[in-house]
Design a protein around this motif. Structure first.
Motif, PDB file in Angstrom:
ATOM      1  N   HIS A   8       0.845  -1.202   0.000  1.00  0.00           N
ATOM      2  CA  HIS A   8       0.000   0.000   0.000  1.00  0.00           C
ATOM      3  C   HIS A   8       0.878   1.249   0.000  1.00  0.00           C
ATOM      4  CE1 HIS A   8      -3.704   2.175   0.521  1.00  0.00           C
ATOM      5  NE2 HIS A   8      -3.283   2.754   1.640  1.00  0.00           N
ATOM      6  N   ARG A  54      -2.085   1.446  -8.409  1.00  0.00           N
ATOM      7  CA  ARG A  54      -2.839   2.517  -7.774  1.00  0.00           C
ATOM      8  C   ARG A  54      -3.394   2.022  -6.446  1.00  0.00           C
ATOM      9  NH1 ARG A  54      -7.780   6.101 -10.447  1.00  0.00           N
ATOM     10  NH2 ARG A  54      -8.156   7.421  -8.610  1.00  0.00           N
ATOM     11  N   SER A  55      -2.982   2.670  -5.364  1.00  0.00           N
ATOM     12  CA  SER A  55      -3.498   2.285  -4.042  1.00  0.00           C
ATOM     13  C   SER A  55      -4.929   2.779  -3.865  1.00  0.00           C
ATOM     14  CB  SER A  55      -2.620   2.876  -2.929  1.00  0.00           C
ATOM     15  OG  SER A  55      -1.365   2.238  -2.898  1.00  0.00           O
ATOM     16  N   ILE A  56      -5.716   1.988  -3.178  1.00  0.00           N
ATOM     17  CA  ILE A  56      -7.093   2.382  -2.860  1.00  0.00           C
ATOM     18  C   ILE A  56      -7.064   3.067  -1.491  1.00  0.00           C
ATOM     19  CG2 ILE A  56      -9.448   1.599  -2.556  1.00  0.00           C
ATOM     20  CD1 ILE A  56      -8.301   1.238  -5.393  1.00  0.00           C
ATOM     21  N   SER A  60     -12.174   6.182  -1.283  1.00  0.00           N
ATOM     22  CA  SER A  60     -12.172   5.900  -2.715  1.00  0.00           C
ATOM     23  C   SER A  60     -13.484   5.244  -3.147  1.00  0.00           C
ATOM     24  CB  SER A  60     -11.002   4.974  -3.083  1.00  0.00           C
ATOM     25  OG  SER A  60      -9.762   5.591  -2.840  1.00  0.00           O
ATOM     26  N   SER A  61     -13.811   5.374  -4.411  1.00  0.00           N
ATOM     27  CA  SER A  61     -15.027   4.786  -4.958  1.00  0.00           C
ATOM     28  C   SER A  61     -14.955   3.256  -4.912  1.00  0.00           C
ATOM     29  CB  SER A  61     -15.211   5.256  -6.400  1.00  0.00           C
ATOM     30  OG  SER A  61     -16.127   4.437  -7.083  1.00  0.00           O
ATOM     31  N   LEU A  64     -13.494   1.752  -8.014  1.00  0.00           N
ATOM     32  CA  LEU A  64     -12.039   1.662  -8.110  1.00  0.00           C
ATOM     33  C   LEU A  64     -11.531   0.384  -7.446  1.00  0.00           C
ATOM     34  CD1 LEU A  64     -10.858   5.326  -7.365  1.00  0.00           C
ATOM     35  CD2 LEU A  64     -10.823   4.132  -9.557  1.00  0.00           C
ATOM     36  N   PHE A  65     -12.157   0.012  -6.332  1.00  0.00           N
ATOM     37  CA  PHE A  65     -11.770  -1.201  -5.623  1.00  0.00           C
ATOM     38  C   PHE A  65     -12.011  -2.427  -6.500  1.00  0.00           C
ATOM     39  CE2 PHE A  65     -12.119  -4.662  -2.609  1.00  0.00           C
ATOM     40  CZ  PHE A  65     -11.199  -4.344  -1.617  1.00  0.00           C
ATOM     41  N   ARG A  67     -12.293  -2.492  -9.733  1.00  0.00           N
ATOM     42  CA  ARG A  67     -11.398  -2.419 -10.895  1.00  0.00           C
ATOM     43  C   ARG A  67     -10.002  -2.927 -10.535  1.00  0.00           C
ATOM     44  NH1 ARG A  67     -11.436   3.334 -13.297  1.00  0.00           N
ATOM     45  NH2 ARG A  67     -13.592   2.694 -13.701  1.00  0.00           N
ATOM     46  N   ARG A  68      -9.547  -2.565  -9.341  1.00  0.00           N
ATOM     47  CA  ARG A  68      -8.233  -3.046  -8.913  1.00  0.00           C
ATOM     48  C   ARG A  68      -8.217  -4.561  -8.746  1.00  0.00           C
ATOM     49  NH1 ARG A  68      -4.179  -1.688  -5.562  1.00  0.00           N
ATOM     50  NH2 ARG A  68      -3.994  -3.961  -5.574  1.00  0.00           N
ATOM     51  N   ASP A  89      -2.616  -3.758   1.418  1.00  0.00           N
ATOM     52  CA  ASP A  89      -3.312  -3.671   0.134  1.00  0.00           C
ATOM     53  C   ASP A  89      -4.450  -4.691   0.093  1.00  0.00           C
ATOM     54  OD1 ASP A  89      -2.966  -2.492  -2.799  1.00  0.00           O
ATOM     55  OD2 ASP A  89      -3.476  -4.619  -2.981  1.00  0.00           O
ATOM     56  N   PRO A  91      -7.233  -5.074  -2.296  1.00  0.00           N
ATOM     57  CA  PRO A  91      -7.723  -5.708  -3.530  1.00  0.00           C
ATOM     58  C   PRO A  91      -6.983  -6.980  -3.917  1.00  0.00           C
ATOM     59  CG  PRO A  91      -7.582  -3.338  -3.821  1.00  0.00           C
ATOM     60  CD  PRO A  91      -6.936  -3.647  -2.506  1.00  0.00           C
TER      61      PRO A  91
END
Length: 329
Positions: A8, A54-56, A60-61, A64-65, A67-68, A89, A91
């Motif tokens: 992360h 890309r760290s969540i 965050s939306s 995005l989670f 998608r990761r 991290d 995801p």
């Protein structure tokens, strides 16, 4: 053995742990592909086999989670690791479990749902933190709670470890200055108070625009070198800063934001172990700061609270070997 190591990218703690854990893993002949987010990538990008992700971050939306997770599934299918190590991290843990890959989760916040606390913590804050951490790490096969006291894990799949910070006593001194690091750049008020008391301040990270402050860029190695010879440490109540200060026997003056449960809990533990004092950002307690400044001139016997907690690299190496044996390798 192939290891996918996700890190992360918020704060110094995650990448600082990687600086010592990575050599330990590679020293066993294991291949490691590192996926580092944001600030962690800045620290590790000059090393081989390190790719940015890309760290969540908090807030965050959810999109995005998700998608990761999809991106991490592709990464893991390409790399085909035997085990995934996740330092903060979330995801990658979900992606790994979708593919049936074992996961070792590392983090300081893992103490909240997976350990027994010898001190009273706010019940509502603890409940929320436990839920949040379990969402991120509950699917992991093994959990490693990184902490600075010998706190007791609640189950056999959880270990407690300290960071790999070992410094010989003859390398330490107190040269009359303090080092500071404020993750969110909100240290102006507390540093101003110290300057008025005649304390010399060397600041790392985000600059503090006050006359008399020696601002230095973020550099983990330079920070630790200055820390060895500091009389004290001032900054955010993040776990990594606390670990480093305790390992080098430096008294702490740490600040936390009201409502930040994790950092407030860190302060509670620091004060419980008599390792320093905490103040709330925006609520300057001049009496605590004055007492801290006076205490810098006194020689206090160092504590060996970290010495009874096993080192992170030893614990993670043991868990990787456990995974190896379970796979018949």
């Amino acid at each position: 053995m192939r290891i996918a190591y996700f890190i992360h990218g918020r704060g110094r703690g995650h990448s600082s742990r990687a600086l010592t854990l990575l050599p330990a893993l590679l020293g066993h002949g294991w291949k490691c592909q590192v996926f580092a987010g944001d600030m962690a990538y800045e620290v590790l990008c000059d090393r081989p086999a390190v790719k940015p992700i890309r760290s969540i971050l908090p807030g965050s939306s959810p999109l995005l989670f998700v998608r990761r997770i999809a991106q991490d599934v592709k990464r893991l299918r390409t790399y085909e690791p035997d085990v995934v190590i996740s330092d903060g991290d979330a995801p990658c843990t979900y992606a790994a479990k979708l593919l049936g890959v074992k996961v070792i989760s590392i983090g300081h916040a893992l103490i909240f749902p997976y350990c027994d606390h010898p001190i009273a913590l706010p019940k509502e804050g603890l409940r929320k933190e436990r839920f949040k951490v379990k969402v991120a790490t509950g699917l992991a096969d093994f959990k490693v709670a990184v902490h600075f006291t010998p706190i007791r894990p609640l189950s056999e799949d959880t270990r407690v470890a300290r960071p790999d910070i070992d410094v010989a006593a003859d390398q330490l001194s107190r040269d009359g200055y303090v080092v500071s690091y404020f993750r969110d750049g909100n240290g102006t008020e507390i540093i101003s108070a110290l300057l008025r008391l005649g304390v010399v301040v060397i600041n790392f990270g985000k600059p503090i625009s006050l006359e008399g402050v020696d601002n230095q860029p973020s550099d983990a190695e330079k920070f630790r070198e200055k820390l060895k010879h500091a009389s004290g440490v001032v900054g955010s109540a993040g776990s990594n800063l606390i670990f480093e200060a305790i390992a080098m026997q430096k008294p702490l003056l740490i600040q936390y934001i009201a409502g930040d449960f994790e950092q407030a809990a860190n302060v509670s533990y620091v004060e419980y172990e008599d390792l320093g004092v905490g103040v709330v950002a925006g609520q300057l307690d001049t009496s605590k700061i004055e007492a801290y400044a006076k205490g810098l001139k006194k020689k206090k016997k160092g504590t060996d609270v970290l010495g009874v907690v096993p080192a992170l690299s030893d614990v993670v190496v043991e868990l990787v070997q456990t995974v190896l044996h379970s796979q018949g390798e």
